[in-house]
Structures are given as structure tokens and as C-alpha cells.
Design an enzyme around this catalytic site. Structure first.
Site, short mmCIF file in Angstrom:
data_model
loop_
_atom_site.label_atom_id
_atom_site.label_comp_id
_atom_site.label_asym_id
_atom_site.label_seq_id
_atom_site.Cartn_x
_atom_site.Cartn_y
_atom_site.Cartn_z
NE ARG A 127 0.33 1.37 4.52
CZ ARG A 127 1.13 2.21 5.14
NH1 ARG A 127 1.86 3.07 4.46
NH2 ARG A 127 1.27 2.19 6.45
CD GLU A 226 -2.08 6.81 9.96
OE1 GLU A 226 -2.48 5.78 10.53
OE2 GLU A 226 -0.87 7.12 9.86
NE ARG A 230 -2.17 5.04 4.63
CZ ARG A 230 -1.91 4.63 5.85
NH1 ARG A 230 -2.19 3.39 6.20
NH2 ARG A 230 -1.36 5.42 6.73
CB CYS A 272 1.80 8.80 10.74
SG CYS A 272 2.93 8.03 11.90
CB THR A 274 5.92 5.89 10.80
OG1 THR A 274 4.51 5.85 10.60
CG2 THR A 274 6.24 6.18 12.25
NE ARG A 281 1.58 -2.01 6.98
CZ ARG A 281 1.38 -3.28 7.35
NH1 ARG A 281 2.41 -4.03 7.72
NH2 ARG A 281 0.17 -3.80 7.36
NE ARG A 309 2.35 -2.22 11.12
CZ ARG A 309 1.90 -1.16 10.49
NH1 ARG A 309 0.76 -1.23 9.83
NH2 ARG A 309 2.53 -0.02 10.50
CD GLU A 314 0.30 0.99 13.40
OE1 GLU A 314 -0.63 1.53 12.81
OE2 GLU A 314 1.38 1.54 13.63
P1 ADP Z 1 -1.73 -0.21 6.91
O1 ADP Z 1 -1.08 -1.37 6.28
O2 ADP Z 1 -2.66 0.45 5.96
O3 ADP Z 1 -0.74 0.69 7.54
P2 ADP Z 1 -2.78 -1.97 9.02
O4 ADP Z 1 -1.49 -2.49 9.53
O5 ADP Z 1 -3.81 -1.61 10.03
O6 ADP Z 1 -2.64 -0.67 8.14
O7 ADP Z 1 -3.38 -3.06 8.03
C1 ADP Z 1 -4.56 -2.80 7.36
C2 ADP Z 1 -5.27 -4.06 6.95
O8 ADP Z 1 -4.51 -4.73 5.96
C3 ADP Z 1 -5.47 -5.06 8.08
O9 ADP Z 1 -6.74 -5.60 7.99
C4 ADP Z 1 -4.44 -6.12 7.79
O10 ADP Z 1 -4.86 -7.39 8.24
C5 ADP Z 1 -4.40 -6.09 6.28
N1 ADP Z 1 -3.14 -6.62 5.74
C6 ADP Z 1 -1.91 -6.12 5.88
N2 ADP Z 1 -1.01 -6.87 5.26
C7 ADP Z 1 -1.67 -7.89 4.69
C8 ADP Z 1 -1.30 -9.02 3.90
N3 ADP Z 1 -0.04 -9.23 3.54
N4 ADP Z 1 -2.28 -9.87 3.51
C9 ADP Z 1 -3.56 -9.67 3.85
N5 ADP Z 1 -3.99 -8.62 4.58
C10 ADP Z 1 -3.05 -7.74 5.00
N1 ARG Z 2 1.41 6.99 16.66
C1 ARG Z 2 1.59 5.60 16.85
C2 ARG Z 2 2.89 5.35 17.59
O1 ARG Z 2 3.68 6.25 17.69
C3 ARG Z 2 1.57 4.85 15.53
C4 ARG Z 2 2.67 5.17 14.57
C5 ARG Z 2 2.71 4.41 13.28
N2 ARG Z 2 1.46 3.95 12.82
C6 ARG Z 2 0.60 4.61 12.05
N3 ARG Z 2 -0.54 4.04 11.77
N4 ARG Z 2 0.89 5.78 11.56
O2 ARG Z 2 3.12 4.25 18.06
#
Ligand code: ADP
Ligand code: ARG
Length: 356
Positions: A127, A226, A230, A272, A274, A281, A309, A314
């Protein structure tokens, strides 16, 4: 800003400073870099849209277990509050200087399937985050602006065709079983992140928010989560090549219709820090029961510049030795370099699992 207002801004920040320093459990990058000198230097400043340093660090103060603890209340915050943002960005990404966009040439890119037998990798997802020029970030965007942004993006979505063509589903009015299933299947975001909540990320929820997906749910776009957008490419298995190339095609089409915030030094600007830079990601859901039961599992991954994660995203837990493993660095390297770093790291994780 009057002197009186300036003094109270600084006083408020000094209260935040004391709270962070007195908490032995807090070890965030915010705590490490938010000094009295920083307060003296930039504590009085206010961006053109009215954002203060307090707006940026509220989440990190309210959530002492933050790892970073800071969000840019608006795009200008990155420059106006640079004395605090810059060291944090540098520490997180290992670099503050970002190269020019380079996704690589789709004609010559050829990632071999990392797990042809399907023993380890369940699914692959890449993403990026994007914010649309002229609209305030999530913390400060108004209800009307959220709606205007949604309308603008919905128009842009009509330009997808072929395998990218799809449907936009607004969050308001979506029935609970549909929403729950989309979340369960890892396609849709939800409202459960207290860090984002404190940062103002859920204002007017669920107004102006929604999800677009193609027929096979391999190309998706989240609106007003966020970040304004995305953009996501994902599928079952370990075919990085098709996931990455589909994402490249999707981004290219959107860029023809929408302009995104980008800074010469920081790359694409995100809520953010990060996520700055490439904002990529790239993750796999990977079954590594032996490696993940080792005490140094997370350190091993960090040594490969990879982050771990839970499988529901997350700040979630995981089950059965399946983890979400993704690149940690998004800045200081190009898009194709991020993908290569992640791809090479996952290769080593699989090797390690096999050796145990
Ligand atoms: P982001 O990746 O957008 O920063 P999250 O870590 O919250 O946010 O993940 C968002 C969604 O994407 C969650 O439901 C997570 O389970 C899903 N996800 C992330 N990576 C994968 C993957 N490799 N395969 C399937 N689902 C994924
Ligand atoms: N603000 C949170 C922390 O500092 C999350 C940081 C990264 N994650 C995000 N979704 N931007 O732990």
C-alpha cells in the site's frame, strides 16, 4: 499570535514535557526529542491553518506507549515544527533525505514467486498513502472538505478500467455484516486505533469515508482514513510481481487526475511521519511458527529492516504463528529499493524458518 497566547502555548507544552519525562514506561521518539530547547524555539508557532505543536504531539502525550508519538496536523507542520520532526524522522527511517520517485521499469522488473509451494506466505499486500493538495490533513479537515474530497476522488475512480475497474462503497450506510466481513477479510479499515483517535483521525466518523475495490478485491482504495488515500494492491499467495505492477498501474492513473502533496526532501507527505517518503508498506502474512517462537524474533526482523505486526493490522495480536511482516523504512530509498529490501528480507526469513 499574541504574546499572551504564545506564553500559554508554551506553558501547555511544558506540562506535556513534564508528563512525558515523568513516565518511566514512555520511551517514544517524541519523548527523546521533545526538549525544553525545542519548546523555546518553536513552542509559540502556529501554522497558517491554525495548527500548533500541541496538536501534533497530543497523541504521543495521551498514549505514552507510542513508539513515535507525533503526527503532522497539516502539511506545513513538517516545516514549521522541523526542529522536532526532523530528528524523529531521521531516527525512524535512518535518513532525512529522500530520493526522486522511482518505481522501476515494469518491463524489466521480474520478482520470482517467493514461496511457490505456498508453505509460508498466505498473502501479499503493498500500500501507499497519499494526501491531496489543497486539503488539510485528517486532523484538521472539515466535514465539508471531507465530502468535497470524497467527491473529487470518486470522479477520479471512474477512470479505472479493465482489471482495475470497480465499485465505491461509502462507509455511512454500509450494513454491519458487510462491514464486518470486509474487515475480517483484511480489506477494510476500522475505528479502533487509539493513537489515531487521539490525533484527531476519527473526526466526523464515518462521514466522507469509504472503500473502492475492483471485482477480485485485488486493487483497493481507502478514502479519508489516516491519510486522504490509501492505495492498496493485494492478493493471496506470494506473487510480488503482479501485486507491485498492479499498484504501479493504479497509482499512475490516479496521478493523472489528482495532485498529491510531495516535498523535495521528505517525499510524499503523510499524516504520520513513519509513512513519509515512498509511503510504501509492503507486507506478507507469513506462517513462521519456529522462527516466531524464538525470543529474538522481532530483533531478527528489525535487523533485516522489517517490522512485525499482528494479522489484523497494527496494534493487533496474532494466532498460530502467522505474522504480518513488512518493510520498516519508507524514506531515503526509492520505491523499487523499498520493495527489493522487503523482498530480500522475506527471502531470508523463509531461509531461517527452514533452517530451524
Ligand atoms: P496499513 O497497512 O494500511 O498501515 P494496518 O497495519 O492496520 O494498516 O493493516 C490494514 C489491513 O490490511 C489489516 O486488515 C491487515 O490485516 C491487512 N493486511 C496487511 N497486510 C496484509 C497481507 N499481507 N495480507 C492480507 N492482509 C493484509
Ligand atoms: N502513533 C503511533 C505510535 O507512535 C503509531 C505510529 C505508526 N502507525 C501509524 N498508523 N501511523 O506508536
Amino acid at each position: 499570535m499574541s504574546e499572551e497566547g504564545g506564553v500559554s502555548l508554551k506553558e501547555n507544552l511544558l506540562t506535556y514535557y513534564d508528563k512525558l519525562q515523568c513516565d518511566p514506561c514512555c520511551n517514544s521518539l517524541l519523548k527523546q526529542n521533545f526538549t525544553k530547547d525545542v519548546i523555546e524555539e518553536i513552542g509559540n508557532k502556529v501554522t497558517n491553518s491554525g495548527c500548533t505543536l500541541s496538536d501534533c504531539i497530543k497523541s504521543g502525550v495521551e498514549n505514552p506507549d507510542s513508539s513515535t508519538g507525533i503526527y503532522a496536523a497539516d502539511a506545513e507542520s513538517y516545516t514549521l515544527f522541523a526542529p522536532l520532526f526532523r530528528p524523529i524522522i531521521e531516527k525512524y527511517h535512518g535518513s532525512i533525505k529522500h530520493p526522486f520517485v522511482d518505481f522501476g521499469n515494469p518491463e524489466t522488473i521480474n520478482f520470482a514467486n517467493l514461496d511457490p509451494t505456498g508453505e509460508y506466505i498466505i498473502s501479499t499486500r503493498i500500500r501507499v498513502g497519499r494526501n491531496v493538495e489543497g486539503y488539510p490533513f485528517t486532523a484538521t479537515i472539515s466535514r465539508d472538505q471531507q465530502e468535497a474530497l470524497e467527491t473529487k476522488i470518486k470522479e477520479a475512480l471512474t477512470h479505472f478500467d479493465g482489471d482495475l475497474e470497480g465499485t465505491y462503497c461509502p462507509l455511512p450506510g454500509m450494513d454491519d455484516p458487510t462491514r464486518d466481513q470486509l474487515v475480517e477479510d483484511h480489506f477494510l479499515f476500522q475505528q479502533g486505533d487509539r493513537f489515531l483517535q487521539s490525533a484527531g483521525g476519527y473526526r466526523n466518523w464515518p462521514h466522507g469515508r469509504g472503500i473502492f475495490f475492483n471485482k477480485t478485491k485485488t486493487f483497493l482504495i481507502w478514502i479519508n482514513e489516516e491519510d486522504h488515500l490509501r492505495i492498496i494492491s493485494m492478493e493471496q499467495g506470494a506473487n510480488f510481481d503482479s501485486v507491485y505492477k498492479r499498484l504501479m498501474r493504479g497509482i499512475k492513473i490516479l496521478e493523472q487526475h489528482v495532485s498529491f502533496y510531495r516535498d523535495d526532501e521528505l517525499g510524499y507527505l503523510t499524516f504520520c511521519p513513519t509513512n513519509l517518503g515512498t509511503t510504501i508498506r509492503a507486507s506478507v502474512h507469513i506462517k513462521i511458527p519456529k522462527l516466531s517462537s524464538q525470543p529474538n524474533f522481532k530483533e531478527f526482523c528489525l535487523g533485516l529492516n522489517l517490522q512485525v505486526r499482528g494479522t489484523h493490522g497494527e496494534h493487533t495480536d496474532t494466532k498460530g504463528g502467522v505474522y504480518d511482516v513488512s518493510n520498516k523504512r519508507r524514506m531515503g530509498l526509492t520505491e523499487i529499493e523499498v520493495i527489493r529490501e522487503m523482498y530480500n528480507g522475506i527471502t531470508q526469513i523463509i531461509e531461517k524458518e527452514k533452517s530451524l
